[in-house]
Scaffold this motif. Structure first.
Motif, mmCIF file in Angstrom:
data_model
loop_
_atom_site.group_PDB
_atom_site.id
_atom_site.type_symbol
_atom_site.label_atom_id
_atom_site.label_comp_id
_atom_site.label_asym_id
_atom_site.label_seq_id
_atom_site.Cartn_x
_atom_site.Cartn_y
_atom_site.Cartn_z
ATOM 1 N N GLU A 1 4.499 11.015 -24.742
ATOM 2 C CA GLU A 1 2.772 10.212 -25.367
ATOM 3 C C GLU A 1 2.827 9.948 -26.687
ATOM 4 O OE1 GLU A 1 -1.238 10.698 -25.408
ATOM 5 O OE2 GLU A 1 -0.035 10.111 -24.329
ATOM 6 N N LEU A 2 3.468 11.030 -27.436
ATOM 7 C CA LEU A 2 2.348 10.785 -29.487
ATOM 8 C C LEU A 2 3.285 9.578 -29.762
ATOM 9 C CD1 LEU A 2 2.436 12.674 -32.278
ATOM 10 C CD2 LEU A 2 4.852 12.138 -32.054
ATOM 11 N N TRP A 3 4.758 9.086 -29.219
ATOM 12 C CA TRP A 3 5.285 7.834 -29.577
ATOM 13 C C TRP A 3 4.244 6.052 -29.257
ATOM 14 C CZ3 TRP A 3 7.911 6.617 -34.293
ATOM 15 C CH2 TRP A 3 8.128 5.418 -34.061
ATOM 16 N N ARG A 4 3.824 6.089 -28.079
ATOM 17 C CA ARG A 4 2.980 5.599 -27.418
ATOM 18 C C ARG A 4 1.881 5.088 -28.078
ATOM 19 N NH1 ARG A 4 4.998 7.436 -21.928
ATOM 20 N NH2 ARG A 4 3.188 8.882 -22.622
ATOM 21 N N GLU A 5 1.068 6.614 -28.481
ATOM 22 C CA GLU A 5 0.233 6.244 -29.463
ATOM 23 C C GLU A 5 -0.201 6.458 -30.679
ATOM 24 O OE1 GLU A 5 -3.351 7.109 -27.770
ATOM 25 O OE2 GLU A 5 -1.931 6.400 -25.894
ATOM 26 N N TRP A 6 1.265 6.534 -31.849
ATOM 27 C CA TRP A 6 0.989 6.478 -32.613
ATOM 28 C C TRP A 6 2.077 5.729 -33.473
ATOM 29 C CZ3 TRP A 6 -1.310 12.473 -33.775
ATOM 30 C CH2 TRP A 6 -2.513 12.392 -33.228
ATOM 31 N N GLY A 7 2.948 5.426 -32.604
ATOM 32 C CA GLY A 7 3.925 4.882 -32.249
ATOM 33 C C GLY A 7 3.804 4.023 -33.683
ATOM 34 N N GLN A 8 2.462 2.825 -33.648
ATOM 35 C CA GLN A 8 3.227 2.326 -34.899
ATOM 36 C C GLN A 8 2.349 2.628 -35.891
ATOM 37 O OE1 GLN A 8 3.861 -1.417 -33.785
ATOM 38 N NE2 GLN A 8 4.995 -0.278 -32.492
ATOM 39 N N GLN A 9 1.510 3.129 -36.080
ATOM 40 C CA GLN A 9 1.166 3.729 -37.334
ATOM 41 C C GLN A 9 2.708 4.999 -37.861
ATOM 42 O OE1 GLN A 9 -0.274 4.084 -34.313
ATOM 43 N NE2 GLN A 9 -2.059 5.011 -34.587
ATOM 44 N N ILE A 10 3.232 5.770 -37.503
ATOM 45 C CA ILE A 10 3.830 6.159 -38.190
ATOM 46 C C ILE A 10 5.307 5.250 -38.359
ATOM 47 C CG2 ILE A 10 6.281 7.797 -37.184
ATOM 48 C CD1 ILE A 10 4.055 9.107 -35.182
ATOM 49 N N LEU A 11 5.406 4.412 -38.451
ATOM 50 C CA LEU A 11 6.409 2.979 -38.281
ATOM 51 C C LEU A 11 6.602 2.925 -39.734
ATOM 52 C CD1 LEU A 11 8.204 0.918 -35.549
ATOM 53 C CD2 LEU A 11 8.953 2.647 -36.981
ATOM 54 N N ALA A 12 4.346 2.367 -39.865
ATOM 55 C CA ALA A 12 3.949 2.232 -40.729
ATOM 56 C C ALA A 12 3.387 2.945 -41.857
ATOM 57 C CB ALA A 12 2.264 1.192 -40.079
ATOM 58 N N GLY A 13 3.471 3.522 -41.663
ATOM 59 C CA GLY A 13 3.839 4.878 -42.748
ATOM 60 C C GLY A 13 2.833 5.673 -43.300
ATOM 61 N N ALA B 1 13.082 2.985 -31.592
ATOM 62 C CA ALA B 1 14.894 2.369 -32.977
ATOM 63 C C ALA B 1 14.521 2.097 -33.998
ATOM 64 C CB ALA B 1 16.184 2.103 -31.632
ATOM 65 N N GLN B 2 13.310 1.256 -34.800
ATOM 66 C CA GLN B 2 13.148 1.211 -35.920
ATOM 67 C C GLN B 2 12.949 2.115 -36.628
ATOM 68 O OE1 GLN B 2 12.999 -2.615 -36.467
ATOM 69 N NE2 GLN B 2 13.819 -2.288 -34.695
ATOM 70 N N LEU B 3 12.963 3.438 -36.726
ATOM 71 C CA LEU B 3 11.999 4.069 -36.934
ATOM 72 C C LEU B 3 13.406 4.636 -38.048
ATOM 73 C CD1 LEU B 3 9.610 6.749 -38.183
ATOM 74 C CD2 LEU B 3 11.282 7.670 -35.871
ATOM 75 N N PRO B 4 14.929 4.560 -38.031
ATOM 76 C CA PRO B 4 15.734 5.159 -38.985
ATOM 77 C C PRO B 4 15.899 4.773 -40.131
ATOM 78 C CG PRO B 4 16.737 5.464 -36.257
ATOM 79 C CD PRO B 4 15.535 4.665 -35.789
ATOM 80 N N LEU B 5 15.317 2.821 -40.174
ATOM 81 C CA LEU B 5 16.015 1.650 -40.858
ATOM 82 C C LEU B 5 14.566 1.639 -41.712
ATOM 83 C CD1 LEU B 5 15.514 -1.184 -38.253
ATOM 84 C CD2 LEU B 5 18.353 0.365 -39.139
ATOM 85 N N PRO B 6 15.270 1.705 -42.893
ATOM 86 C CA PRO B 6 14.672 1.048 -44.132
ATOM 87 C C PRO B 6 13.216 0.569 -43.856
ATOM 88 C CG PRO B 6 16.775 0.757 -44.803
ATOM 89 C CD PRO B 6 16.564 1.103 -43.515
ATOM 90 N N ALA B 7 11.980 1.308 -44.264
ATOM 91 C CA ALA B 7 10.284 0.862 -44.506
ATOM 92 C C ALA B 7 11.010 -0.921 -44.080
ATOM 93 C CB ALA B 7 9.884 1.433 -44.974
ATOM 94 N N GLU B 8 11.194 -1.392 -45.091
ATOM 95 C CA GLU B 8 11.434 -2.518 -45.468
ATOM 96 C C GLU B 8 12.299 -3.754 -44.262
ATOM 97 O OE1 GLU B 8 14.992 -1.320 -47.766
ATOM 98 O OE2 GLU B 8 12.392 -0.390 -47.616
ATOM 99 N N GLU B 9 12.455 -2.948 -43.374
ATOM 100 C CA GLU B 9 13.431 -3.569 -42.292
ATOM 101 C C GLU B 9 13.117 -3.607 -41.064
ATOM 102 O OE1 GLU B 9 17.687 -2.381 -42.438
ATOM 103 O OE2 GLU B 9 18.113 -2.902 -44.795
ATOM 104 N N ARG B 10 12.015 -2.961 -40.534
ATOM 105 C CA ARG B 10 11.543 -2.428 -39.117
ATOM 106 C C ARG B 10 10.291 -3.494 -38.792
ATOM 107 N NH1 ARG B 10 8.908 3.390 -41.379
ATOM 108 N NH2 ARG B 10 11.107 4.204 -41.248
ATOM 109 N N TRP B 11 11.280 -3.634 -38.103
ATOM 110 C CA TRP B 11 9.741 -4.754 -37.282
ATOM 111 C C TRP B 11 8.901 -3.903 -36.463
ATOM 112 C CZ3 TRP B 11 10.087 -10.085 -36.806
ATOM 113 C CH2 TRP B 11 10.994 -10.487 -37.645
ATOM 114 N N ARG B 12 7.776 -3.985 -36.780
ATOM 115 C CA ARG B 12 6.515 -3.063 -36.219
ATOM 116 C C ARG B 12 5.696 -4.724 -35.048
ATOM 117 N NH1 ARG B 12 6.406 -1.125 -42.110
ATOM 118 N NH2 ARG B 12 5.091 -2.402 -42.057
#
Length: 236
Positions: free
Chosen positions: A170-182, A225-236
Motif C-alpha cells: 500500500e505504501l509503495w503504490r501510493e507514494w512510490g514515485q515520490q520516494i524514488l524522486a526523493g 526494483a529501481q529503488l536500489p539504483l543510484p538516483a541518476e540511473e532510475r526510471w521513474r
C-alpha cells in the motif's frame, strides 16, 4: 473501530475532562463570524455542528483566533469525530493545528492521551486490512502531528504478520514515485519534513523483503526494483 482505538478515545475524554458548560470565549473576524456562531463555538464541544467545527478548525489562526485553550477544548471531539466518522474533518488539518498549538507542551495527561491514541491507531493499521486502515492514511496524520517518521517505522519493523507486510505494498503504490524522486512532504498545509529518504532507507533494509510475489502489480514491482539504483540511473 478497534478496541484499542476505542479505549484510547475514552482515555482522551478522561484526560481532558468533561466538556460541558462553557470555556473561555473564542473570538474571530466579525465579518466572518456572527456573535451567535462564536457563542456556539465557545459552548459545549459536543453541541457544535460538524460543518461549523470543520470550518472553525480550518480558520483557526486566521479568521478565528489561534486560541490554544479553545483548541484544547475541542480536541476530544475532534479526535472522536476523526476516528469514528471522518466525514468532514481533514485529518492532516487537525494534525497541523495541534502541532502549531504545541500539543506536546500541554498538561502531561493530555499529551500522553494523544500519544496513546497515535500508537493505537498505528498499531491497528499495521494489524488491519488495507482497505479499512491504510498506513498512508495513518501517517498523513501522525507525521504532521509529530514531525517524525522514524518512530513509526521502528514499530513497523518490530510488527510481524501478513497484514503489516501487505501495508508495504500500500505504501509503495501510493507514494512510490515520490520516494524514488526523493521528495515527499505529506504535511499538505505547511512545510513539513521530507520523509522520502527515511522511507527509501527503510524499504531497502526492511520493507521490500516483506513483500511476496503478487503483492504488487507488475508496474509497481518494476518501479520498486529501481529503488536500489543510484538516483541518476532510475526510471521513474
Amino acid at each position: 473501530m478497534s478496541e484499542t482505538v476505542a479505549a484510547a478515545l475514552d482515555g482522551i475524554d478522561r484526560a481532558f475532562g468533561p466538556r460541558t458548560g462553557r470555556t473561555a470565549p473564542v473570538d474571530g473576524c466579525r465579518h466572518c463570524y456572527t456573535e451567535e456562531e462564536l457563542a456556539r463555538l465557545s459552548g459545549p464541544a459536543g453541541q457544535i455542528a460538524e460543518a461549523e467545527l470543520f470550518d472553525a478548525v480550518f480558520s483557526w489562526g486566521n479568521t478565528l483566533d489561534d486560541s490554544v485553550a479553545w483548541l484544547r477544548w475541542v480536541t476530544p471531539r475532534l479526535m472522536r469525530d476523526m476516528m469514528e466518522t471522518g466525514q468532514l474533518l481533514d485529518d492532516e488539518m487537525v494534525a497541523v493545528r495541534l502541532h502549531k498549538a504545541e500539543w506536546r507542551e500541554w498538561p502531561p495527561a493530555e499529551r500522553q492521551a494523544i500519544e496513546t491514541l497515535c500508537s493505537a491507531w498505528w498499531r491497528t493499521a499495521l494489524a488491519g486490512p488495507v482497505d479499512e486502515w491504510p498506513v498512508t492514511g495513518a501517517l498523513a496524520f501522525l507525521v504532521p502531528l509529530t514531525r517524525e517518521i522514524a518512530p513509526w517505522l521502528e514499530i513497523w519493523t518490530r510488527t510481524p504478520g501478513r497484514s503489516a507486510d501487505l501495508q508495504v505494498a500500500e505504501l509503495w503504490r501510493e507514494w512510490g514515485q515520490q520516494i524514488l524522486a526523493g521528495e515527499l512532504d505529506i504535511s499538505v498545509y505547511v512545510d513539513g519534513p521530507n520523509i522520502a529518504p527515511d522511507l527509501a532507507d527503510w524499504l531497502l533494509r526492511h520493507g521490500a523483503a516483506r513483500l511476496a510475489d503478487g503483492d504488487l502489480d507488475e508496474l509497481s514491482a518494476w518501479s520498486l526494483a529501481q529503488l536500489p539504483l543510484p538516483a541518476e540511473e532510475r526510471w521513474r
